[in-house]
Design an enzyme around this catalytic site. Structure first.
Site, mmCIF file in Angstrom:
data_model
loop_
_atom_site.group_PDB
_atom_site.id
_atom_site.type_symbol
_atom_site.label_atom_id
_atom_site.label_comp_id
_atom_site.label_asym_id
_atom_site.label_seq_id
_atom_site.Cartn_x
_atom_site.Cartn_y
_atom_site.Cartn_z
ATOM 1 N N TYR A 168 3.017 6.419 -9.426
ATOM 2 C CA TYR A 168 1.761 5.276 -9.215
ATOM 3 C C TYR A 168 0.825 6.054 -8.180
ATOM 4 C CZ TYR A 168 -0.283 0.773 -8.700
ATOM 5 O OH TYR A 168 -1.216 -0.510 -8.665
ATOM 6 N N ARG A 221 -13.435 2.772 -14.115
ATOM 7 C CA ARG A 221 -13.481 2.792 -12.783
ATOM 8 C C ARG A 221 -11.915 2.986 -12.443
ATOM 9 N NH1 ARG A 221 -11.806 0.332 -8.514
ATOM 10 N NH2 ARG A 221 -10.534 -1.271 -9.855
ATOM 11 N N LYS A 239 1.519 1.485 -14.555
ATOM 12 C CA LYS A 239 1.640 0.069 -14.262
ATOM 13 C C LYS A 239 2.732 -0.242 -15.216
ATOM 14 C CE LYS A 239 -1.972 -1.035 -11.714
ATOM 15 N NZ LYS A 239 -2.110 -1.870 -10.763
ATOM 16 N N GLU A 311 -7.260 -3.554 -16.355
ATOM 17 C CA GLU A 311 -6.968 -2.602 -15.343
ATOM 18 C C GLU A 311 -7.944 -1.587 -15.175
ATOM 19 O OE1 GLU A 311 -4.847 -1.778 -12.036
ATOM 20 O OE2 GLU A 311 -4.121 -3.213 -13.707
ATOM 21 N N ASP A 312 -8.750 -1.494 -14.010
ATOM 22 C CA ASP A 312 -9.799 -0.431 -13.869
ATOM 23 C C ASP A 312 -11.077 -0.671 -14.683
ATOM 24 O OD1 ASP A 312 -7.978 0.157 -11.729
ATOM 25 O OD2 ASP A 312 -7.408 2.136 -12.492
ATOM 26 N N ASP A 334 -5.416 -7.306 -12.293
ATOM 27 C CA ASP A 334 -4.856 -6.538 -11.249
ATOM 28 C C ASP A 334 -5.698 -6.176 -10.180
ATOM 29 O OD1 ASP A 334 -2.356 -6.192 -9.984
ATOM 30 O OD2 ASP A 334 -2.527 -4.253 -10.230
ATOM 31 N N ASP A 335 -6.953 -5.777 -10.143
ATOM 32 C CA ASP A 335 -7.903 -5.141 -9.462
ATOM 33 C C ASP A 335 -8.540 -6.347 -8.485
ATOM 34 O OD1 ASP A 335 -7.713 -2.401 -9.985
ATOM 35 O OD2 ASP A 335 -8.641 -3.068 -11.896
ATOM 36 N N ASN A 476 -7.741 3.380 -2.720
ATOM 37 C CA ASN A 476 -6.969 4.519 -3.336
ATOM 38 C C ASN A 476 -7.639 5.368 -4.050
ATOM 39 O OD1 ASN A 476 -4.205 3.452 -2.693
ATOM 40 N ND2 ASN A 476 -4.451 1.799 -4.118
#
Length: 620
Positions: A168, A221, A239, A311-312, A334-335, A476
């Site tokens: 991760y 992203r 993930k 995600e992203d 999740d973001d 991150n």
């Protein structure tokens, strides 16, 4: 639709095996049955005993913690010999016993010695530690997963604190940047603009039929690294590995997906090894139509209870997708939501060190994108729940700073819609330092994706009007962190309560050891997903996120607080995930969103019983 009972099916195979030309007849039976299952004309009806013990229903009855450990490794046919060693789901390598080697035609295909799984694990870990470069360790772990799935998860579960930064953040970021060069075999589904109008067919190409969790990205992203296009696949893969290792979702029910609509990354467009579409990103109606076809196809193929985790995605798409499909699908970002839940848990725990209630504190965020606004909204919701005050009133305790300065009411007309609720009455302030001095927050939270933005002056200002300033540098990977743990502790003269998004080593200051916490989403999303699965939830509600935060904060012990930690150690993550899952499931039942009835009496024990076990099975 016909229903085929497994025991009857096996008896047919046994009878055919005794007939002349039995091998050919068995192959024909296998092929015809598989075709009927894939075409939806036949389903495999499992024996009732395959779900004894109370866990999540499993199509093959083989991947639960309560599973029967004595099985025959059936896939499409009996896995034996060379093919068994090449099947990562069933391969045990040198752990095959003498009896198994005889029963499954493995004699001569393996060296004569027999290893235990524990000895295999020791050997692999020793080999991985010899690599000095994190990306080499990542590749070694991915190779292991492709050879021996259960050993991979056993290794990850037993050494989670050491290996989490590899599978991760931060190493997965580098893996995504170089994904085209290190790509060896597909680990998920790639759905591009070329598949428009055929997405349902593409989903049916995936070999597993019983999918419970999908993690999907469009790669625009990735972490703080920007547009990585098709190479963002490393994120869904990573993930879902954590969904299994930390949350106990069985690997066969996890599906990583990348939606490839092109990339605006010039470097990738010119890279001869880039594995995605070499074109500019599709936007507008073309993008919306592809995503809508995808969402409809997923629901049609896997049902209403499959969890789709976004995600992203870039801000402009992430909020829109969550709002659009939140009422029709089981979706989670999740973001926005996972980050919010884990940060709220940390802040709730930090109150034990700084005192007071949540509503007694003031918060300043650097960064007003998905993560920043998501965290801010969940804090406001929790404040509202505790004080019974309107959410609009609670938002006034929270201030956001973006690239143009403090978000204030005079800027409201030019703001994106998700920033407007945070435009409070105040004179314009351009710089973060000036905003901190003007607002005097008790907590400073970084979600900017820009490194080194919590300067010495900013940290010293926080320490000047707080006995114990809460400083969360959440961006991150490590290179994008707003400040390091050493900087936070040194500049605050050891008074800061610090946590970060990426891991940092312990810091010694003035003879005292400070252990920085990690506000890692991996604390929340695996347990959160497990809670949705075991309750059969059909929608995600904000109260479930609050329930997850409460459960995580409750797992921080006095021993952790004594070290300055506001998060528990990852070594207990499966226990933590079970408690989070139980809290989330309880809220789903309370809200009438659960479909798995009746409700289990002890949800924590039930969650633990449903968790996937990577222990080898004994083949007969």
């Amino acid at each position: 639709m016909l229903s085929l009972n497994r025991s009857i099916f096996l008896r047919k195979v046994l009878v055919l095996s005794c007939c002349r030309g039995g091998e050919r007849k068995i192959r024909i039976l296998m092929e015809s049955t598989l075709k009927e299952i894939r075409d939806g004309a036949c389903v495999l009806d499992m024996d009732p005993k395959s779900t004894v013990g109370g866990g999540v229903e499993d199509m093959y009855g083989e991947d639960r913690a309560t599973e029967d450990q004595l099985v025959t490794p059936w896939t499409i046919s009996v896995a034996s010999g060379y093919s068994l060693l090449r099947d990562p789901h069933h391969n045990k390598g040198l752990a095959f016993t003498e009896k198994e080697r005889d029963a499954h035609y493995l004699r001569g295909l393996l060296p004569p010695t027999c290893f235990t799984q524990a000895l295999q694990e020791k050997k692999v870990l020793q080999n991985i530690r010899q690599y000095q470069v994190p990306l080499q360790r990542y590749m070694a772990l991915m190779d292991l997963e492709e050879r021996n799935e259960r050993l991979f998860y056993k290794l990850l579960i037993d050494n989670v604190e050491e290996l989490l930064p590899i599978v991760y953040t931060p190493t997965v970021g580098e893996a995504c940047q170089k994904y085209g060069s290190i790509f060896r075999r597909p680990q998920g589904l790639f759905i591009s603009l070329k598949e428009k109008g055929k997405i349902l067919e593409v989903l049916k190409n995936w070999p597993e039929r019983s999918i419970q969790v999908i993690v999907v990205t469009d790669g625009e992203r990735i972490l703080g690294l920007g547009d990585l296009g098709c190479q963002g696949m490393g994120i869904p893969v990573g993930k879902l590995a954590l969904y299994t290792a930390l949350g106990g979702i069985r690997p066969s029910s996890c599906l990583p997906i990348t939606i490839d609509v092109g990339t605006n990354n010039e470097k990738l467009l010119k890279d001869e090894f880039y594995i995605g579409l070499k074109q500019r990103r599709a936007t507008g109606q073309e993008y919306a139509d592809l995503l809508h076809e995808f969402m409809c196809a997923v629901k049609q193929n896997y049902g209403e209870k499959v969890l789709i985790q976004f995600e992203d995605f870039a801000n402009h798409n992430a909020f829109e997708l969550l709002a659009k499909y939140g009422t029709t699908h089981l979706v989670f970002n999740d973001d926005i939501q996972g980050t919010a839940s884990v940060v709220l848990a940390g802040l709730t725990a930090a109150l034990k060190l700084v005192g007071g209630k949540l509503a007694d504190h003031t918060f300043v965020f650097l960064g007003a994108g998905e993560a920043g606004t998501g965290i801010a909204e969940l804090i406001a919701l929790e404040m509202s729940r505790q004080t019974k005050a309107p959410v609009e009133e609670c938002r006034k305790k929270i201030w956001l700073v973006d690239s143009k300065g403090l978000i204030v009411s005079s800027r409201k007309e030019s703001l994106q819609h998700f920033k407007k609720p945070w435009a409070h009455e105040h004179e314009p302030v351009k710089e973060l330092l000036d905003a901190v001095k003007a607002i005097k927050p008790t907590a400073l939270i970084g979600t900017s994706g820009v490194g080194k933005t919590f300067t010495r002056e900013v940290v010293e200002a926080m320490a000047s009007f707080n006995e114990k300033p809460v400083i969360l540098a959440l961006s991150n990977p490590t290179s994008q962190s707003e400040c390091t743990a050493e900087e936070a502790y040194t500049w605050s003269k050891g008074s800061a309560i610090f946590a970060s998004g990426s891991p940092f080593d312990a810091v010694e200051y003035n003879g005292k050891i400070f252990v920085p916490g990690q506000a890692n989403n991996a604390y929340i999303f695996p347990g959160f997903g497990l809670g949705l699965v075991i309750s059969g939830a059909i929608r995600v509600h904000d109260d479930m996120l609050l329930a997850a935060s409460e459960a995580l904060a409750g797992q921080v012990t006095q021993e952790n607080f004594d070290k300055g930690l506001i998060y528990p150690p990852f070594s207990n993550i499966r226990k933590i995930s079970a408690h989070i899952a139980a809290n989330v499931a309880a809220k789903a039942y309370e809200l009438g969103l659960a479909t798995r009835l009746p409700r289990p009496a002890d949800l924590v024990k039930y969650a633990e019983s449903c968790m996937y076990s990577p222990i080898y099975r004994n083949y007969r």
